[in-house]
Write a protein that holds these residues in place. Structure first.
Motif, PDB file in Angstrom:
ATOM      1  N   GLU A 212       0.811  -1.228   0.000  1.00 48.20           N
ATOM      2  CA  GLU A 212       0.000   0.000   0.000  1.00 48.20           C
ATOM      3  C   GLU A 212       0.848   1.286   0.000  1.00 48.20           C
ATOM      4  O   GLU A 212       0.313   2.377  -0.047  1.00 48.20           O
ATOM      5  N   VAL A 213       2.177   1.111   0.120  1.00 43.29           N
ATOM      6  CA  VAL A 213       3.083   2.280   0.047  1.00 43.29           C
ATOM      7  C   VAL A 213       4.255   1.944  -0.878  1.00 43.29           C
ATOM      8  O   VAL A 213       4.479   0.777  -1.198  1.00 43.29           O
ATOM      9  N   ASN A 214       4.993   2.978  -1.305  1.00 44.50           N
ATOM     10  CA  ASN A 214       6.193   2.648  -2.069  1.00 44.50           C
ATOM     11  C   ASN A 214       7.433   3.385  -1.571  1.00 44.50           C
ATOM     12  O   ASN A 214       8.422   3.506  -2.265  1.00 44.50           O
ATOM     13  N   SER A 216       9.475   4.382   2.517  1.00 44.62           N
ATOM     14  CA  SER A 216       9.394   4.242   3.967  1.00 44.62           C
ATOM     15  C   SER A 216      10.318   5.248   4.631  1.00 44.62           C
ATOM     16  O   SER A 216      11.431   5.479   4.157  1.00 44.62           O
ATOM     17  N   GLN A 217       9.841   5.831   5.740  1.00 44.94           N
ATOM     18  CA  GLN A 217      10.702   6.739   6.499  1.00 44.94           C
ATOM     19  C   GLN A 217      11.661   5.932   7.393  1.00 44.94           C
ATOM     20  O   GLN A 217      12.587   6.487   7.973  1.00 44.94           O
ATOM     21  N   GLN A 254      -0.317   4.065   9.131  1.00 41.97           N
ATOM     22  CA  GLN A 254       0.636   4.451   8.089  1.00 41.97           C
ATOM     23  C   GLN A 254       2.059   4.002   8.481  1.00 41.97           C
ATOM     24  O   GLN A 254       2.825   3.521   7.633  1.00 41.97           O
ATOM     25  N   ARG A 257       2.399   0.370   7.771  1.00 45.47           N
ATOM     26  CA  ARG A 257       2.593   0.122   6.329  1.00 45.47           C
ATOM     27  C   ARG A 257       4.062   0.352   5.955  1.00 45.47           C
ATOM     28  O   ARG A 257       4.670  -0.445   5.243  1.00 45.47           O
ATOM     29  N   GLU A 258       4.625   1.459   6.467  1.00 48.99           N
ATOM     30  CA  GLU A 258       6.003   1.795   6.086  1.00 48.99           C
ATOM     31  C   GLU A 258       7.018   0.829   6.706  1.00 48.99           C
ATOM     32  O   GLU A 258       8.024   0.505   6.073  1.00 48.99           O
ATOM     33  N   PHE A 261       6.799  -2.290   4.642  1.00 46.28           N
ATOM     34  CA  PHE A 261       7.471  -2.085   3.354  1.00 46.28           C
ATOM     35  C   PHE A 261       8.982  -2.257   3.512  1.00 46.28           C
ATOM     36  O   PHE A 261       9.626  -3.007   2.775  1.00 46.28           O
TER      37      PHE A 261
END
Ligand code: KG4
Ligand code: ZN
Length: 359
Positions: A212-214, A216-217, A254, A257-258, A261
């Motif tokens: 769902e993300v592309n 990451s922090q 969120q 998610r990151e 990822f």
């Protein structure tokens, strides 16, 4: 016992052979009927009854519960598999069963069922190593006579219990050349999912969140990626996730998610880099992927694209999604080669081995 494609083996390959295969090493009760004919593998039936919903309540597989469920399921599933395949016992040439590694209470159910069928039907019994099943799961649709041309091959087996790099010199001739020194990669996925309270099994959930993300922090390590050997370590990545989570009083969706990822990127970077390094070193013709984590989209894509770029002469075989998790087709498939080599198990004295090493 290595299977050499000599004259008697090639003659034996011209006859159709039908195998009933049983897999019950963990939490799937699986039965399949396969016919090997005209240089192809035909799947006449392929049933998997998963206990995952039951074990999800406990956050992992409870061996005692798994065995009880296998006992309830196994005979009806054998029956349905035979009916779906439209075969009776006269048409079965051999019975194959997972003899290990796995959970002993679970293995016992499959093995005792296979032994009883072998005794009553008077058919040979074939003991298959669960990892050997995962190793060949990407080759089920290949022409049987062409398989030796793929060797030597290197298989990356990634499951809940294993992360191994196995050099396949021939059927029955394997060498573990590397793999994890600590957690299996599937186990790391499941533990990281648990840390983020995502549920069980963690692999598919983390994979969905990651997609769902592309970006990451977060940044996670790639342990041992530059070491000269083919060993790996996943417990460090898992611990880094724990420390990352501990820095925050609240972890948002969120952030999950990151983290997912970055975790997926870190794990697949290590797996792909080590696999390619070993493939180069051992000059293999083929790279094989197998095991539950082989369902992971990022891993499948990264292995294919990096191999194409760095080792263009090596072909990469990826299993169909239905053959990544535990199933009985992957047990019946190598059983054929044991059948050709007359590598049969004695009913008496055949006990499943929870720690059976392939190599
Ligand atoms: O081969 P398998 O079905 O059972 C064992 O022999 O262990 O592998 C199960 C493992 C679990 O750890 C599960 O989380 C992981 O495979 N898995 C995945 C995915 N699907 C299943 N891991 C990452 N991504 C996936 N899509
Ligand atoms: Zn497995």
């Amino acid at each position: 016992m290595p299977v050499i494609y000599n004259k008697p083996i090639i003659e034996a390959m011209t006859k159709p052979i039908t195998i009933l295969a049983i897999e019950s090493s963990c939490d799937e009760t699986a039965v399949a009927v396969l016919t090997f004919q005209a240089d192809q593998t035909m799947i006449l039936s392929d049933l998997v009854s998963s206990q995952v919903k039951t074990h999800a309540k406990y956050g992992g597989v409870i061996p005692e519960v798994a065995a009880r469920m296998h006992i309830k399921q196994i005979i009806p599933i054998v029956d349905t598999a035979m009916t779906e395949a439209a075969v009776n016992s006269d048409l079965i040439d051999a019975i194959a069963v997972t003899g290990g590694p796995g959970l002993i209470p679970s293995l016992l159910v499959g093995v005792e069922t296979a032994k009883s069928l072998s005794f009553v039907w008077q058919k040979p019994l074939i003991k298959v190593n669960h990892i050997e099943g995962h190793v060949f799961s990407s080759l089920i649709n290949e022409k049987l006579s062409r398989l030796p041309e793929l060797f030597p091959a290197l298989c990356l087996v990634v499951s809940g219990g294993h992360t191994d790099l196995i050099l396949v010199k021939n059927f029955g001739d394997y060498e573990r050349v590397g793999g994890t020194r600590d957690d299996a990669v599937g186990e790391a996925y499941d533990k990281v999912a648990k840390m983020m309270a995502l549920g069980y099994p963690g692999g598919p959930i983390i994979s969905k969140l990651a997609s769902e993300v592309n970006l990451s922090q977060f940044e996670l390590p790639r342990p041992m990626i530059d070491s000269k050997d083919f060993d790996m370590s996943f417990s460090g990545i898992k611990t880094s996730v724990l420390y990352t989570l501990k820095k925050y009083s609240a972890v948002t969706d969120q952030m999950k998610r990151e983290i997912s990822f970055e975790f997926e990127q870190a794990v697949s970077d290590v797996l792909v880099s080590k696999t390619l390094k070993a493939a180069k070193q051992f000059r293999v013709k083929t790279i094989l992927l197998g095991g539950g984590v082989a369902a992971n989209k990022t891993l499948r894509e990264k292995l294919q694209s990096h191999a194409a770029a760095l080792l263009p002469d090596v072909s990469v075989k990826i299993p169909e999604i239905k053959y990544t998790g535990d199933n009985a087709v992957m047990i019946g498939f190598p059983a054929y080669f044991h059948f050709l080599a007359k590598n049969f198990a004695e009913i008496k004295g055949f006990r499943p081995d929870p720690n059976w090493e392939l190599t």
